[in-house]
Design a protein around this motif. Structure first.
Motif, short mmCIF file in Angstrom:
data_model
loop_
_atom_site.label_atom_id
_atom_site.label_comp_id
_atom_site.label_asym_id
_atom_site.label_seq_id
_atom_site.Cartn_x
_atom_site.Cartn_y
_atom_site.Cartn_z
N GLN A 98 0.83 -1.21 0.00
CA GLN A 98 0.00 0.00 0.00
C GLN A 98 0.87 1.26 0.00
N ASP A 99 1.93 1.24 0.80
CA ASP A 99 2.83 2.39 0.85
C ASP A 99 3.56 2.57 -0.48
N LEU A 100 3.92 1.46 -1.11
CA LEU A 100 4.60 1.55 -2.40
C LEU A 100 3.69 2.14 -3.45
N ALA A 101 2.42 1.73 -3.46
CA ALA A 101 1.46 2.28 -4.42
C ALA A 101 1.33 3.79 -4.24
N LYS A 102 1.32 4.25 -2.99
CA LYS A 102 1.24 5.69 -2.73
C LYS A 102 2.51 6.41 -3.20
N GLU A 105 2.34 6.76 -6.90
CA GLU A 105 1.34 7.76 -7.26
C GLU A 105 1.84 9.18 -7.05
N THR A 106 2.60 9.39 -5.97
CA THR A 106 3.11 10.73 -5.65
C THR A 106 4.50 10.98 -6.23
N ASN A 107 5.00 10.01 -7.00
CA ASN A 107 6.32 10.13 -7.63
C ASN A 107 7.42 10.32 -6.59
#
Length: 362
Positions: A98-102, A105-107
């Protein structure tokens, strides 16, 4: 790929389950006879017993996979059974995904670049882009940890697309003779978006496509060779170069170099690291470099850490060298001045007719 699942029914009370897994592990260790040669294989096994109340198949498979990872981390060739203590690891992996996906997303992921030098002159010919992730709580997370998580959770395509875009955009500031190596995961190569992402970024920046080198491993050929061949040809049609990364780790490397349109191969650092002590590694390096040149390919040796390794590879005609002997991976802020200073040093030496290899540790 290289993972398989077995659903078996054995009595736990009689110990037949444990005997079956022991026998299976032993059988998989036996050499196979292939093409008049004995091939030594093996396997690690993760076991998850299924209770009568179990209903979540996905959870069971993930738990079996955790047991498999435990077996592999213990040296491989053994089996491990899942226990309740693994649940914290499952929860941690989900949170990390989940943290990696964020972060994607936020580059928030960063890039570092490791220089590659001409084996004869020492001039920097290119860099390899490497993804880096600094987690606000966990600290630095290794690519060997977060790349598999991205693949397992279906976010590797987004990660790969972002890396391609950021690398090409950053490369615009680099000297015009610097090629850019970008690692491509097998799942990313299968994505229909990879062609459009690369072409769009090249069009937006005006970056020369022949300076882009996509690095793939032979694991991409474990599925559909016809599809992969077509995809590689379309990528080459856009003007980019194709390199086989970690060359020599699989038994089919030579065959793939003959069948697919590679421009470069990168000799796996595991061979380079033992060149000083292993006759076999020296023979492999010598043969692969000779074979690559016969096919008009350039060769890059990874993981060069001392002068003896560099000297041997140079004597065998290896074209490029990469490793800590020359430079560790650098942030772009440090890389650009480094590349320009190395360019000036090489130009000065060339003007004097000097052919001494320049090595600058950073």
């Amino acid at each position: 790929g290289d993972e398989f699942a077995l659903l078996i029914s054995r009595s736990q009370m009689s110990g037949r389950l444990l005997k079956f897994v022991d026998d299976l592990t032993h059988a998989l260790k036996q050499p196979l006879s292939y093409n008049k040669t004995d091939v030594q294989c093996g396997a690690s096994i993760g076991v998850r017993r299924i209770e009568s109340s179990a209903t979540d198949v996905s959870a069971l498979m993930k738990e079996a996979d955790l047991a498999l990872l435990s077996a592999k981390s213990g040296g491989g060739g053994v089996w491990k059974e899942y226990s309740e203590g693994f649940k914290a690891r499952i929860r941690g992996q989900r949170e990390l995904a989940q943290d990696l996906a964020k972060a994607i997303e936020t580059n928030s992921l960063k890039l570092q670049y490791q220089p590659i030098v001409d084996a004869k002159t020492g001039a920097v010919t290119g860099v390899e882009a490497l993804s880096r992730w600094y987690h606000p709580v966990r600290g630095t997370v290794s690519p060997s940890e977060f790349i598999p998580i991205a693949e397992d959770n279906g976010i590797i395509i987004e990660l790969g697309d972002r890396v391609i875009e950021n690398v090409i955009e950053s490369a615009v500031e680099m000297p015009a003779n610097t090629k850019i190596g970008i690692n491509i995961s097998p799942l990313q190569l299968h994505s229909s978006r990879i062609l459009s992402v690369i072409q769009q970024k090249l069009n937006d920046t005006g970056f020369d496509p022949c300076r882009v080198e996509l690095e793939i491993t032979e694991s991409v050929f474990l599925s559909d060779n016809a599809f992969i061949l077509d995809r590689l040809r379309k990528l080459k049609g856009s003007g980019v170069r194709i390199a086989m990364d970690d060359f020599g780790t699989g038994v089919s490397s030579l065959a793939y170099l003959q069948r697919f349109p590679f421009d470069n191969f990168k000799l796996e650092h595991a061979f380079v690291s033992v060149i000083e002590t292993s006759d076999q590694s020296r023979a492999i390096a010598r043969a692969t470099i000779s074979m690559a040149h016969a096919r008009k390919l350039t060769g890059t040796a990874e993981g060069v850490e001392n002068d003896m390794q560099a000297r041997f590879l140079r004597e065998q005609g290896c074209d490029e060298l990469q490793g800590f002997l020359f430079s560790r991976p650098q942030d772009q802020a440090a890389l650009i001045p480094y590349l320009r200073s190395m360019e000036m040093v090489h130009e000065a030496k060339s003007s004097k007719g000097d052919n001494v290899v320049e090595m600058k540790r950073t």
